[in-house]
Design a protein around this motif. Structure first.
Motif, PDB file in Angstrom:
ATOM      1  N   ILE A 161       2.768   1.771  -8.459  1.00  0.00           N
ATOM      2  CA  ILE A 161       1.401   2.400  -8.551  1.00  0.00           C
ATOM      3  C   ILE A 161       1.606   3.043 -10.101  1.00  0.00           C
ATOM      4  CG2 ILE A 161      -0.068   4.189  -7.944  1.00  0.00           C
ATOM      5  CD1 ILE A 161       1.139   3.916  -5.034  1.00  0.00           C
ATOM      6  N   ASP A 162       0.751   2.598 -10.973  1.00  0.00           N
ATOM      7  CA  ASP A 162       0.852   2.909 -12.399  1.00  0.00           C
ATOM      8  C   ASP A 162      -0.547   3.993 -12.826  1.00  0.00           C
ATOM      9  OD1 ASP A 162       1.103   3.102 -14.987  1.00  0.00           O
ATOM     10  OD2 ASP A 162       0.884   1.011 -15.467  1.00  0.00           O
ATOM     11  N   GLU A 163       0.019   5.179 -12.855  1.00  0.00           N
ATOM     12  CA  GLU A 163      -1.206   6.256 -13.232  1.00  0.00           C
ATOM     13  C   GLU A 163      -2.294   6.302 -12.126  1.00  0.00           C
ATOM     14  OE1 GLU A 163      -0.587   8.164 -15.388  1.00  0.00           O
ATOM     15  OE2 GLU A 163       0.448   7.320 -17.226  1.00  0.00           O
ATOM     16  N   ALA A 164      -1.661   6.676 -10.579  1.00  0.00           N
ATOM     17  CA  ALA A 164      -2.767   6.849 -10.034  1.00  0.00           C
ATOM     18  C   ALA A 164      -3.648   7.972 -10.091  1.00  0.00           C
ATOM     19  CB  ALA A 164      -2.075   7.006  -8.431  1.00  0.00           C
ATOM     20  N   SER A 165      -3.252   9.000 -10.701  1.00  0.00           N
ATOM     21  CA  SER A 165      -3.923  10.268 -10.862  1.00  0.00           C
ATOM     22  C   SER A 165      -5.034  10.425 -12.068  1.00  0.00           C
ATOM     23  CB  SER A 165      -3.246  11.530 -10.954  1.00  0.00           C
ATOM     24  OG  SER A 165      -2.232  11.546 -12.000  1.00  0.00           O
ATOM     25  N   LEU A 166      -4.595   9.329 -12.900  1.00  0.00           N
ATOM     26  CA  LEU A 166      -5.387   9.087 -14.294  1.00  0.00           C
ATOM     27  C   LEU A 166      -6.982   9.379 -14.255  1.00  0.00           C
ATOM     28  CD1 LEU A 166      -4.971   9.175 -17.609  1.00  0.00           C
ATOM     29  CD2 LEU A 166      -5.474   6.731 -17.117  1.00  0.00           C
ATOM     30  N   GLY A 167      -7.598  10.368 -14.629  1.00  0.00           N
ATOM     31  CA  GLY A 167      -9.154  10.662 -14.432  1.00  0.00           C
ATOM     32  C   GLY A 167      -9.424  11.336 -13.389  1.00  0.00           C
ATOM     33  N   LEU A 168      -8.559  11.528 -12.270  1.00  0.00           N
ATOM     34  CA  LEU A 168      -8.940  12.283 -11.052  1.00  0.00           C
ATOM     35  C   LEU A 168      -9.055  13.777 -11.119  1.00  0.00           C
ATOM     36  CD1 LEU A 168      -7.340   9.748  -8.588  1.00  0.00           C
ATOM     37  CD2 LEU A 168      -9.402   9.359  -9.680  1.00  0.00           C
ATOM     38  N   SER A 169      -9.731  14.444 -10.246  1.00  0.00           N
ATOM     39  CA  SER A 169      -9.470  15.513  -9.967  1.00  0.00           C
ATOM     40  C   SER A 169      -8.462  15.896  -9.194  1.00  0.00           C
ATOM     41  CB  SER A 169     -10.779  16.096  -9.057  1.00  0.00           C
ATOM     42  OG  SER A 169     -10.594  15.785  -7.795  1.00  0.00           O
ATOM     43  N   PRO A 170      -7.739  17.310  -9.298  1.00  0.00           N
ATOM     44  CA  PRO A 170      -6.597  17.378  -8.656  1.00  0.00           C
ATOM     45  C   PRO A 170      -6.603  17.503  -7.397  1.00  0.00           C
ATOM     46  CG  PRO A 170      -7.036  19.245 -10.448  1.00  0.00           C
ATOM     47  CD  PRO A 170      -7.986  18.304 -10.186  1.00  0.00           C
ATOM     48  N   THR A 171      -7.849  17.548  -6.591  1.00  0.00           N
ATOM     49  CA  THR A 171      -7.905  17.319  -5.316  1.00  0.00           C
ATOM     50  C   THR A 171      -7.849  15.917  -4.817  1.00  0.00           C
ATOM     51  OG1 THR A 171      -9.272  19.524  -5.149  1.00  0.00           O
ATOM     52  CG2 THR A 171      -9.373  17.945  -3.158  1.00  0.00           C
ATOM     53  N   VAL A 172      -8.674  14.927  -5.633  1.00  0.00           N
ATOM     54  CA  VAL A 172      -8.385  13.634  -5.196  1.00  0.00           C
ATOM     55  C   VAL A 172      -7.005  13.056  -5.559  1.00  0.00           C
ATOM     56  CG1 VAL A 172      -9.481  11.280  -5.717  1.00  0.00           C
ATOM     57  CG2 VAL A 172     -10.844  13.277  -5.418  1.00  0.00           C
ATOM     58  N   ALA A 173      -6.512  13.420  -6.881  1.00  0.00           N
ATOM     59  CA  ALA A 173      -4.951  13.058  -6.799  1.00  0.00           C
ATOM     60  C   ALA A 173      -4.129  13.256  -5.858  1.00  0.00           C
ATOM     61  CB  ALA A 173      -4.639  13.841  -8.318  1.00  0.00           C
ATOM     62  N   ARG A 174      -4.285  14.623  -5.300  1.00  0.00           N
ATOM     63  CA  ARG A 174      -3.247  14.953  -4.315  1.00  0.00           C
ATOM     64  C   ARG A 174      -3.683  14.125  -2.978  1.00  0.00           C
ATOM     65  NH1 ARG A 174      -0.025  19.190  -3.112  1.00  0.00           N
ATOM     66  NH2 ARG A 174       0.319  19.643  -0.846  1.00  0.00           N
ATOM     67  N   THR A 175      -4.715  13.529  -2.583  1.00  0.00           N
ATOM     68  CA  THR A 175      -5.145  13.091  -1.618  1.00  0.00           C
ATOM     69  C   THR A 175      -4.340  11.498  -1.512  1.00  0.00           C
ATOM     70  OG1 THR A 175      -7.192  13.809  -1.105  1.00  0.00           O
ATOM     71  CG2 THR A 175      -6.919  11.660  -0.362  1.00  0.00           C
ATOM     72  N   VAL A 176      -4.459  10.835  -3.021  1.00  0.00           N
ATOM     73  CA  VAL A 176      -3.775   9.641  -3.115  1.00  0.00           C
ATOM     74  C   VAL A 176      -2.206   9.682  -3.041  1.00  0.00           C
ATOM     75  CG1 VAL A 176      -3.182   7.760  -4.774  1.00  0.00           C
ATOM     76  CG2 VAL A 176      -5.690   8.972  -4.631  1.00  0.00           C
ATOM     77  N   TRP A 177      -1.532  10.896  -3.430  1.00  0.00           N
ATOM     78  CA  TRP A 177      -0.197  11.063  -3.553  1.00  0.00           C
ATOM     79  C   TRP A 177       0.192  11.290  -1.947  1.00  0.00           C
ATOM     80  CZ3 TRP A 177      -0.524  15.247  -7.944  1.00  0.00           C
ATOM     81  CH2 TRP A 177      -0.490  14.656  -9.013  1.00  0.00           C
ATOM     82  N   GLU A 178      -0.365  12.103  -1.330  1.00  0.00           N
ATOM     83  CA  GLU A 178      -0.387  12.118   0.071  1.00  0.00           C
ATOM     84  C   GLU A 178      -0.178  10.733   1.022  1.00  0.00           C
ATOM     85  OE1 GLU A 178      -3.406  14.956   1.199  1.00  0.00           O
ATOM     86  OE2 GLU A 178      -2.186  16.750   0.793  1.00  0.00           O
ATOM     87  N   VAL A 179      -1.176  10.000   0.592  1.00  0.00           N
ATOM     88  CA  VAL A 179      -1.239   8.657   1.272  1.00  0.00           C
ATOM     89  C   VAL A 179       0.050   7.862   0.912  1.00  0.00           C
ATOM     90  CG1 VAL A 179      -2.253   6.470   1.223  1.00  0.00           C
ATOM     91  CG2 VAL A 179      -3.548   8.417   1.206  1.00  0.00           C
ATOM     92  N   THR A 180       0.447   7.860  -0.554  1.00  0.00           N
ATOM     93  CA  THR A 180       1.656   7.350  -0.820  1.00  0.00           C
ATOM     94  C   THR A 180       3.145   8.069   0.073  1.00  0.00           C
ATOM     95  OG1 THR A 180       2.374   9.082  -2.347  1.00  0.00           O
ATOM     96  CG2 THR A 180       1.185   7.098  -3.194  1.00  0.00           C
ATOM     97  N   SER A 181       3.058   9.261   0.565  1.00  0.00           N
ATOM     98  CA  SER A 181       3.978   9.815   1.237  1.00  0.00           C
ATOM     99  C   SER A 181       3.800   8.921   2.770  1.00  0.00           C
ATOM    100  CB  SER A 181       3.819  11.252   1.624  1.00  0.00           C
ATOM    101  OG  SER A 181       4.193  12.018   0.404  1.00  0.00           O
ATOM    102  N   ARG A 182       2.764   8.580   3.285  1.00  0.00           N
ATOM    103  CA  ARG A 182       2.673   8.007   4.604  1.00  0.00           C
ATOM    104  C   ARG A 182       2.926   6.529   4.442  1.00  0.00           C
ATOM    105  NH1 ARG A 182      -3.213   7.975   6.960  1.00  0.00           N
ATOM    106  NH2 ARG A 182      -1.988   7.166   8.424  1.00  0.00           N
ATOM    107  N   ILE A 183       2.712   5.884   3.342  1.00  0.00           N
ATOM    108  CA  ILE A 183       3.176   4.443   2.934  1.00  0.00           C
ATOM    109  C   ILE A 183       4.603   4.604   3.043  1.00  0.00           C
ATOM    110  CG2 ILE A 183       3.160   2.803   1.183  1.00  0.00           C
ATOM    111  CD1 ILE A 183       0.338   3.604   0.470  1.00  0.00           C
TER     112      ILE A 183
END
Length: 237
Positions: A161-183
């Protein structure tokens, strides 16, 4: 033996070297974060692993086999999938169509296609709500979810995953990171490229890159006790 072993990797564009003998491991079942500022060589590293660039020297071993010259599609078929920087979706196709394209290497396996589609919908319920919506009309956060979901459709052993948080709000970035933990918990090894040190709480291993070389490698509790943000990335990271 680690799932991914990178040894003495030298990669450049034309005659200009970008990576200068990079070596690291990613163990099966872990989430590894590759951190660094712009121009550090992070994207070059993961795109080389994905087969989009060919190294000048060094080796990449995945799942016990050394990866030699091969196309990105061959890497996908072999178990490596990339969610690229900038998402690179097909904006005039629907969410569902974008996801199905991610499963192209398994298009004849209807059971895997259904299983992965259901899994992605479970990871990102918002995508299920918008499956008939054009990808180009999604918000930035939804597009990032779709990019990660599309990469998961090939049922990879290693998700890049290359730069998932780029341009995202902290809340949305955290949501994506939390899903990576589930993955990761579901059995897929994850290697994330990030400038944002906020990804560290979700990592089992951290690599920090500066000017094409690795300057730090840490695992486990060490990531929580060392102030990596200030030491290597600057206070703004």
């Amino acid at each position: 033996m680690a799932l991914l072993e990178v040894r003495d990797l030298v990669v450049g564009y034309d005659q200009y070297p970008v990576l200068h003998g990079v070596s690291f491991d990613v163990e099966q079942g872990e989430c590894c974060v590759l951190l660094g500022l712009n121009g550090a060589g992070k994207t070059t590293t993961v795109t080389t692993v994905a087969g989009m660039l060919q190294p000048q020297s060094g080796s990449i071993t995945f799942d016990g086999k050394e990866l030699r010259k091969g196309s990105p599609s061959q890497r996908v078929a072999g178990g490596i999938s990339l969610s690229p920087e900038g998402r690179r979706l097909f904006p005039r196709l629907t969410v569902s169509q974008n996801l199905k394209l991610g499963a192209w290497s398994r298009r004849r396996d209807s059971k895997t296609l259904k299983r992965q589609m259901d899994l992605v919908r479970d990871y990102f319920p918002r995508l299920a709500e918008r499956e008939n919506q054009l990808a180009g009309t999604l918000s930035g956060g939804e597009q990032q979810m779709l990019a990660v979901g599309r990469a998961m459709m090939s049922r990879p052993k290693l998700l890049l995953i290359d730069e998932a948080s780029l341009g995202l709000s902290p809340t949305v970035a955290r949501t994506v990171w939390e899903v990576t933990s589930r993955i990761k918990a579901d059995g897929t090894t994850v290697l994330m490229v990030e400038q944002n040190a906020g990804a560290l709480p979700f990592a089992d291993r951290a690599l920090i890159m500066e000017k094409g070389t690795l300057v730090y490698t840490g695992v486990g509790d060490e990531l929580r006790t060392v102030n990596l943000r200030e030491a290597y990335l600057g206070s703004g990271a």
